[in-house]
Motif scaffolding. Structure first.
Motif: not given
Lengths: 441, 416
Positions: B100-107, B209-219
């Motif tokens: 539920a918390v991961a959903d909230l972050f995504h939202e 959380l990673a399932k819901r929000i894509p991570m992106r690498p730091v240059a």
């Protein structure tokens, strides 16, 4: 020495308590894995203990601010700089005085025995020389003046003065400039002997420590062996009316935006045992939160209408001898804000709390209870606070979880009838413009 | 769990909660300072399913007080927006809440409340007012206000002059377009990293959380330390007048020491010995012995190579205090302090270092700084090793290296 162990099952913590024959009490809460340890002597002697009973049962009046003054003097005792001595055994020492207690504590990431010896020496064997008294008076005076510039501090104290006629909760913990200047050796010694008797002091240890070893060390010290058994200090309080001291007041301050406070005083009939008072404080918190907390309609309405900003805050404080609540906010529309806040309180009894809201408040309280156990300081302060107030944490948690919506509704009727005080701190019209005042010299 | 270089797990059983920080990393620019200060607050104000602050708060509270908070900070030349929360462990609550918390972050991040493809006007206006109030409120905190004034002058023309919390003078230029563009840039272009402190159950949350929000690498070539420097110049002396009982003195020094510098530990020790504790020479001599000030403190900013001494003093003692501060610095530079003083300063630092191990928030900061500023994995023992290696000569050298740059006084009286 009698020892008991208490388990707080909800959070998986335990507290071991040892009571020594002379009345000294030691509480140990083990926290394996943490680097920091917190060790505190909690003296049940705070600024609101202005009138206390002596050994003969006679009431003694103490000068305002003497508890804080003694706290300062204890740091001055002995030839050597105490802070430095604690640092030399890897501990940082400090102290504070509140309305209901004086606390001397150190924190360390090293072994506690050496600093515990120093702290024990400091609390139980003070020297009160006239020279030290004059030196501290000067230091406390400048501390006093420093707080004068702090707007939050004046809002808080002016608020209490608008509610109370006589109860010492309204007084500055530091005392007044007059009482600070008039402190002398005789009065201080007398107050120390009353407040620092063994039965009035508890030691609270939180952290990754060996409890058996610590208790054995304490038992070997003369402070824990000597003296006949002594009891708690008994304070008495002046008669206080149920009505507020000042229903309406405006005070100019060098600020940009006005502060509006609406406070209410709980009638004496509502003030009961320590546990009841603590429970009432929680209920008051639930109620104020549902009325004006961030999830309430009122909060958002006030902000949308610019009658408040995110400084909007509330406070409810209840102990067996006093109880009050307060709503404060910065505002640019003083009169409209005050009217709106008063209306919210007047309508409290008819504002229904939804089951969702109630569940939210309850869950939040459970969450914050868990969170307080994340930090050594949090654990130490939860236990110290409730020890000072004579409240059993486990009993309070259990009672708090049994609070029903009906309880809150009943309280809202009391709140709607409470005697209110309105206090405005407004800009003094002086220099309050932030920009472009720097100039080269 | 699936290994991911953008997910930093910090395992420990100490806490009753998981502590989470999701970071969006973009360039720090003067023209988007206000937008990036406002964005986290706007996103946290309303989502499609929880369309008001009230509804959001009810959700946070119902999830056992999982208050998601947003903040922005300038770290080096980067702007880092963090969404953080502490979540009570499921095993203690006896019921699941991580999903539920991961959903909230995504939202919060991907389903903001909008109208015609923009944030709601009312929400934007409200957040702008709140930001404007909080920037103005700094004025009421005289110590902070004096420090800000000093900083703005000392770093004029540098990025560091811009408060990362927003700039009042340019706030009016923020528009619904500029905010929406900053938001789009944040979710499409910013690097995204996740830091989680907690017991073994933290893996389940990180996965969710990673399932819901894509991570992106730091240059790899980003600047994580701010090394901007002005041309050499004379010492700036500034006086501000305001309604204060105590004058506020700030003395700014430039250093060429940053977090990754060889002598950074010598500078830490120097700063502590100089003015960062009650045992420091400034506190002991300038306050306690000479009674020139009510309070005095130095602090060293290792992100910027900046050291500042701040004091609350009587208006008539400004010159004396400035002279005393410089004299004490010279004393340290000339080696006029004992080995015991040195040891005390080191112990003070060591205490702070060890205590940080008990705080999930500072564990996250440390892992983050190691990752980006030092480019190596966090090592909790390294601090003590480097600290112990600092010699008296190193500290003398650090004291001699710092250069007086700006003296700022906020004093009582009538403004001209």
């Amino acid at each position: 020495m009698k020892t008991t162990t208490k388990t707080f099952e909800r959070v998986g913590e335990t507290m071991r308590t040892a009571t020594f024959p002379n009345g000294l009490c030691v509480h140990i809460v083990p926290k394996p894995g943490f680097a920091k340890k917190s060790v505190a002597y909690l003296v049940r002697f705070g600024s609101m203990h202005r009138w206390v009973k002596d050994a003969a049962g006679k009431t003694v009046e103490l000068p305002q601010g003497i508890q804080h003054f003694i706290e300062h003097l204890l740091f001055e005792s002995g030839a050597e700089d105490l802070s430095r001595r604690f640092l030399s055994v890897n501990a940082v020492v400090n102290a504070y005085t509140t309305t209901n207690r004086t606390v001397y504590y150190f924190q360390t990431t090293d072994d506690i025995q050496a600093p515990l010896g120093l702290l024990t020496q400091m609390v139980f064997h003070p020297e009160f020389g006239e020279a030290a008294i004059r030196k501290e008076a000067a230091i406390i005076e400048s501390e006093f003046k420093m707080y004068e510039d702090e707007v939050d501090q004046s809002v808080y104290l002016d608020g209490l003065r608008s509610l109370y006629f006589a109860h010492p909760i309204k007084d500055e913990v530091l005392g007044t400039l007059d009482t600070i200047r008039a402190m002398n050796e005789t009065t201080i010694r007398e107050a120390y002997d009353l407040g620092y008797r063994k039965g009035n002091i508890e030691l609270v240890i939180v952290g990754d420590v060996d409890a058996d070893q610590t208790l054995a060390y304490l038992a070997s010290r003369e402070e824990f062996q000597d003296g006949a058994s002594s009891d708690r200090l008994k304070a008495v309080y002046p008669e206080e009316a149920d009505r507020v001291a000042s229903p309406s007041q405006r005070i100019p301050k060098p600020i940009n935006i006005a502060y509006a406070s609406v406070s209410g005083k709980l009638p004496k009939a509502m003030l009961k045992s320590p546990l009841d008072a603590a429970l009432l404080e929680i209920k008051l918190g639930f109620l104020l939160e549902s009325l004006i907390g961030k999830q309430s309609a009122n909060y958002h309405e006030l902000i949308e209408k610019s009658l408040a900003n995110d400084s909007l805050d509330f406070l409810g404080s209840v102990e067996p001898t006093f109880g009050f609540f307060r709503i404060t906010t910065e505002t640019r529309k003083i009169d409209a804000t005050v009217e709106a806040l008063k209306r919210i309180l007047a309508k409290a009894a008819s504002t229904p709390i939804s089951p969702e809201q109630f569940l939210a408040s309850r869950n939040r309280m459970i969450g914050s209870f868990y969170r307080s156990f994340n930090r050594i300081d949090g654990v130490a302060s939860v236990f110290s606070d409730y020890l000072a107030k004579d409240v059993d944490v486990e009993a309070l948690m259990k009672a708090a979880l049994d609070i029903t919506i009906e309880d809150i509704l009943a309280l809202s009727k009391d709140l709607a009838n409470a005697s209110l005080s309105v206090l405005i701190h407004h800009p003094d019209g002086g220099t309050a413009t932030g920009a472009n005042r720097a100039k080269m010299v | 769990m699936v290994p991911n270089p953008q997910i930093h797990m910090i395992p420990t059983d100490q806490f009753k909660t998981l502590s989470v920080s999701l970071k969006f990393i973009g360039p720090f620019e003067a023209r988007t300072v206000n937008e990036r200060a406002l964005l986290p607050q706007i996103l946290l104000a309303a989502t499609k399913s929880h369309p008001s602050k009230q509804a959001m708060q009810l959700r946070f509270d119902t999830l056992y007080g999982t208050q998601v908070s947003g903040s922005v900070a300038k770290i080096g030349m980067q702007s880092v927006i963090s969404f953080s929360a502490s979540i009570v462990r499921e095993d203690l609550l006896g019921r699941p809440i991580y999903a539920a918390v991961a959903d909230l972050f995504h939202e919060i991040l991907f389903a903001p409340k909008t109208r015609s493809g923009r944030f709601l006007k009312g929400i934007v206006q409200n957040e702008m007012q709140l930001l404007s109030d909080s920037l103005e409120a700094i004025y009421n905190d005289k110590t902070e206000y004096a420090y800000r004034q000093m900083r703005a002058k000392m770093f004029e023309g540098e990025l560091f002059a811009n408060s990362d919390q927003g700039v009042l003078e340019t706030l009016e230029a923020v528009s619904s377009e500029s905010l929406w563009n900053a938001y789009q840039k944040m979710i499409r272009e910013d690097a995204v990293e996740l830091y989680v402190v907690g017991d073994v159950s933290a893996n389940a949350f990180a996965d969710a959380l990673a399932k819901r929000i894509p991570m992106r690498p730091v240059a790899p070539d980003l600047q994580w330390l701010d090394r901007e420097m002005p041309q050499s110049r004379d010492v700036l002396r500034l006086v501000d007048v305001d309604d204060v009982k105590q004058a506020k003195l700030d003395i700014g020094y430039r250093t060429t020491t940053w977090y990754d510098s060889d002598n950074v530990f010598a500078m830490f020790v120097f700063n502590t010995l100089f003015g960062d504790s009650e045992q420091s020479v400034l506190f002991q001599s300038v306050r306690e012995k000479e009674h020139l000030c009510y309070s005095i403190q130095s602090s060293f900013h290792h992100n910027k190579g900046f050291l500042v001494v701040s004091a609350g003093i009587e208006g008539s003692k400004v010159e004396q205090t400035i002279a005393a501060v410089e004299r004490e610095r010279q004393r340290i530079a000339s080696g006029d302090f004992t080995e015991e003083d040195l040891e005390l300063a080191k112990r003070w630092l060591m205490e702070g270092q060890r205590r940080g191990l008990d705080s999930p928030t500072s564990l996250i900061v440390r892992h983050f700084n190691y990752t980006h500023q030092l480019k190596r994995p966090y090592d909790k023992d390294a601090f003590e090793t480097y600290l112990n290696a600092v010699t008296k000569k190193d500290v003398q050298a650090a004291a001699a290296l710092i250069g007086l740059d700006t003296i700022h006084v906020l004093t009582g009286g009538t403004p001209r």
